[in-house]
Design an enzyme around this catalytic site. Structure first.
Site, mmCIF file in Angstrom:
data_model
loop_
_atom_site.group_PDB
_atom_site.id
_atom_site.type_symbol
_atom_site.label_atom_id
_atom_site.label_comp_id
_atom_site.label_asym_id
_atom_site.label_seq_id
_atom_site.Cartn_x
_atom_site.Cartn_y
_atom_site.Cartn_z
ATOM 1 N N ASP A 154 10.595 4.531 12.218
ATOM 2 C CA ASP A 154 11.329 3.492 12.944
ATOM 3 C C ASP A 154 12.716 3.175 12.378
ATOM 4 O O ASP A 154 13.713 3.280 13.087
ATOM 5 C CB ASP A 154 10.478 2.215 13.101
ATOM 6 C CG ASP A 154 9.812 1.757 11.813
ATOM 7 O OD1 ASP A 154 10.053 2.375 10.750
ATOM 8 O OD2 ASP A 154 9.048 0.770 11.857
ATOM 9 N N ASP A 166 0.854 -1.186 0.000
ATOM 10 C CA ASP A 166 0.000 0.000 0.000
ATOM 11 C C ASP A 166 0.896 1.245 0.000
ATOM 12 O O ASP A 166 2.109 1.140 0.144
ATOM 13 C CB ASP A 166 -0.929 0.014 1.216
ATOM 14 C CG ASP A 166 -0.186 -0.344 2.488
ATOM 15 O OD1 ASP A 166 0.981 0.065 2.626
ATOM 16 O OD2 ASP A 166 -0.763 -1.024 3.354
ATOM 17 N N ASP A 188 1.515 5.315 1.383
ATOM 18 C CA ASP A 188 1.174 6.339 2.365
ATOM 19 C C ASP A 188 1.671 7.691 1.864
ATOM 20 O O ASP A 188 2.711 7.775 1.207
ATOM 21 C CB ASP A 188 1.852 6.040 3.710
ATOM 22 C CG ASP A 188 1.360 4.732 4.303
ATOM 23 O OD1 ASP A 188 0.142 4.516 4.356
ATOM 24 O OD2 ASP A 188 2.211 3.896 4.678
HETATM 25 P P1 ATP Z 1 4.364 -2.802 5.210
HETATM 26 O O1 ATP Z 1 3.140 -1.967 4.905
HETATM 27 O O2 ATP Z 1 5.006 -3.421 4.040
HETATM 28 O O3 ATP Z 1 4.144 -3.729 6.333
HETATM 29 P P2 ATP Z 1 5.422 -0.282 6.064
HETATM 30 O O4 ATP Z 1 6.839 0.177 6.296
HETATM 31 O O5 ATP Z 1 4.647 0.458 5.025
HETATM 32 O O6 ATP Z 1 5.489 -1.817 5.752
HETATM 33 P P3 ATP Z 1 3.345 0.471 7.883
HETATM 34 O O7 ATP Z 1 2.942 -0.221 9.121
HETATM 35 O O8 ATP Z 1 2.407 0.532 6.743
HETATM 36 O O9 ATP Z 1 4.712 -0.211 7.450
HETATM 37 O O10 ATP Z 1 3.795 1.936 8.325
HETATM 38 C C1 ATP Z 1 4.071 2.960 7.390
HETATM 39 C C2 ATP Z 1 5.274 3.762 7.843
HETATM 40 O O11 ATP Z 1 5.003 4.344 9.127
HETATM 41 C C3 ATP Z 1 6.550 2.954 8.041
HETATM 42 O O12 ATP Z 1 7.261 2.816 6.835
HETATM 43 C C4 ATP Z 1 7.287 3.792 9.054
HETATM 44 O O13 ATP Z 1 7.936 4.872 8.431
HETATM 45 C C5 ATP Z 1 6.183 4.340 9.932
HETATM 46 N N1 ATP Z 1 5.922 3.497 11.104
HETATM 47 C C6 ATP Z 1 5.061 2.471 11.207
HETATM 48 N N2 ATP Z 1 5.083 1.927 12.426
HETATM 49 C C7 ATP Z 1 5.973 2.621 13.142
HETATM 50 C C8 ATP Z 1 6.446 2.564 14.494
HETATM 51 N N3 ATP Z 1 5.996 1.646 15.334
HETATM 52 N N4 ATP Z 1 7.375 3.464 14.880
HETATM 53 C C9 ATP Z 1 7.825 4.409 14.028
HETATM 54 N N5 ATP Z 1 7.444 4.513 12.759
HETATM 55 C C10 ATP Z 1 6.518 3.643 12.306
HETATM 56 MG MG MG Z 2 2.544 0.148 4.565
#
Ligand code: ATP
Ligand code: MG
Length: 414
Positions: free
Chosen positions: A125, A47, A49
């Site tokens: 993170d 997805d 963001d």
């Molecule tokens: P995926 O969607 O493939 O699992 P993602 O990196 O996009 O991986 P998401 O959970 O969708 O993970 O979160 C989007 C973004 O928000 C992350 O890339 C990160 O930058 C930030 N993020 C998410 N969770 C945390 C957290 N617990 N602490 C700090 N930043 C976070």
């Molecule tokens: Mg994501």
């Protein structure tokens, strides 16, 4: 160093639309986070963001279908065809730890402060998750030194890992998942503090820990995730009941073989995933059942009842399985004990074969026997027997049950 370049044509058109609409209205806006990371390593993002200088209210006004969600930190879901959502949030900054704070720990309880793009990058993170992309200039904006880590294939905390894992211990699980999924190493300091602070997972919101644990198991790399969880000591915290299985090499090898089968061929219906995962992970506890699938029906059935009641139920309850899910696990095992041992495939009544759980049960049965070292020809043959009897069964006619069905001729001469 590699010159990383992404072109807007690689991006999701709806995410681009959101960014461009915001930019047209003089807001700063970027595509951020996991999607940029995935594109850089040649994977298709799950997805997209968007982060922007616009406030939630301003964002909502710019789109026909947009809803503000969240209680404390509000963000906006911009909704497209088929309910596709582009999550759009205002740049925010990490909370400052106030020495006079009442709580004497670093756990983040409040993160609702707006900030600059740079502050927004630093509150994220891992460095590989802190990259922004501006489609107008086609530039990647890297405040956090993420690009060198993408190139070196490293998971590294933004800032001091000692602090970052205490602020939010769920990040420990995220690091495991990204490492397994992307086949990246974990930078030494980051890994060290994952181990140091793993106990703090017990302090995090149980719901988040559970959700993130299921993400580990269902990300398509369960075997690698479980191995990383074991080697970092996280498994012991998440599932103390499970950790001893991995001290036994024979059982560990079987569980990993089954997890790899699951990774390669997960059930289409996601609701079945958790249900299938249970008998795989708890193979050690269920082993007596598999050992006795040649025994008479009553023995198998009594054993299943005992194991369900005394071993499986309490464990699944603690793992947050609902009453319904626990019943489905039990039904699945009920079909398994009907299937018996592949060396003696039995005809299964139509009413059992027609149950929606039959296909997943058969699949689990095959995975488990394969993990227990049975040759694939034998399993194929047993599978043929099951499918042949189904095809050959004329509706409404009762077939004779045979304990050792012979293979039917390949094709009958016409
Ligand atoms: P995926 O969607 O493939 O699992 P993602 O990196 O996009 O991986 P998401 O959970 O969708 O993970 O979160 C989007 C973004 O928000 C992350 O890339 C990160 O930058 C930030 N993020 C998410 N969770 C945390 C957290 N617990 N602490 C700090 N930043 C976070
Ligand atoms: Mg994501």
């Amino acid at each position: 160093m590699t010159e990383f370049h992404l072109s807007p044509s690689q991006m999701d058109q709806d995410a681009l639309f959101v960014v461009r609409q915001l930019q047209r209205h003089r807001h700063t806006a970027y595509i951020v986070g996991g999607s940029i990371r995935d594109l850089l390593v040649g994977r298709t993002p799950k997805d997209y963001d968007v982060s922007t200088s616009a406030t939630p209210r301003e964002i909502r006004r710019l789109f026909n279908y947009a809803r503000v969600i969240g209680r404390r930190f509000k963000l906006v879901h911009v909704v497209f065809k088929n309910n596709k959502v582009i999550e759009t949030s205002t740049f925010r900054k990490a909370p400052e730890h106030d020495e006079a704070d009442e709580a004497d720990d670093l756990l983040i309880r409040d993160d609702n402060l707006y900030g600059t793009p740079e502050e927004d990058a630093f509150r994220r993170d891992f460095t590989i998750n802190g990259l922004f992309y501006d489609p107008r200039s086609e530039r990647i904006i890297d405040f956090v030194h993420g690009l060198p880590d993408v190139e070196a294939r490293l998971i590294r905390c933004i800032g001091d890992p000692d602090i970052r894992f205490q602020e939010d211990p769920v990040r420990i699980l995220r690091a495991l998942r990204f490492s397994a999924k992307l086949d990246f190493s974990i930078e030494a300091g980051t890994r060290r503090f994952m181990e140091v602070h793993r106990e703090q997972l017990k302090l995090a919101a149980p719901r988040r820990v559970r959700d993130e644990t299921w993400k580990l198991l269902l990300c398509g790399h369960a075997s690698a995730c479980v191995e990383l969880a074991r080697s970092t000591g996280v498994l012991e915290i998440l599932a103390p009941e499970l950790a001893p299985s991995f001290d036994d090499e024979r059982i560990a090898a079987r569980i990993h073989a089954m997890l790899r089968s699951f990774d390669d061929d997960p059930p289409e219906d996601p609701r079945l995933s958790t249900v299938l995962m249970a008998p795989i992970l708890f193979h050690a506890q269920l082993e007596p059942l598999w050992d006795r699938l040649q025994d008479p029906w009553k023995v198998r059935n009594d054993l299943l009842e005992d194991l369900s009641r005394d071993v499986l139920e309490p464990v699944l309850l603690r793992f947050g399985f609902s009453k319904f899910e626990r019943a489905v696990v039990r039904d699945l095992l009920q079909i398994i004990i009907r299937l018996g041992h592949p060396e003696h495939p039995v005809t299964v009544p139509d009413r059992v074969r027609e149950r929606p759980l039959f296909a997943p049960a058969h699949r689990l049965w095959e995975w488990t026997w394969a993990a227990r070292g049975l040759p694939s020809e034998l399993l194929d043959h047993a599978g043929d027997v099951i499918h042949q009897t189904r095809a050959a069964a004329p509706a409404g006619r009762r077939r004779r049950r045979r304990r050792h069905p012979r293979r039917a001729p390949e094709a009958s001469p016409s």
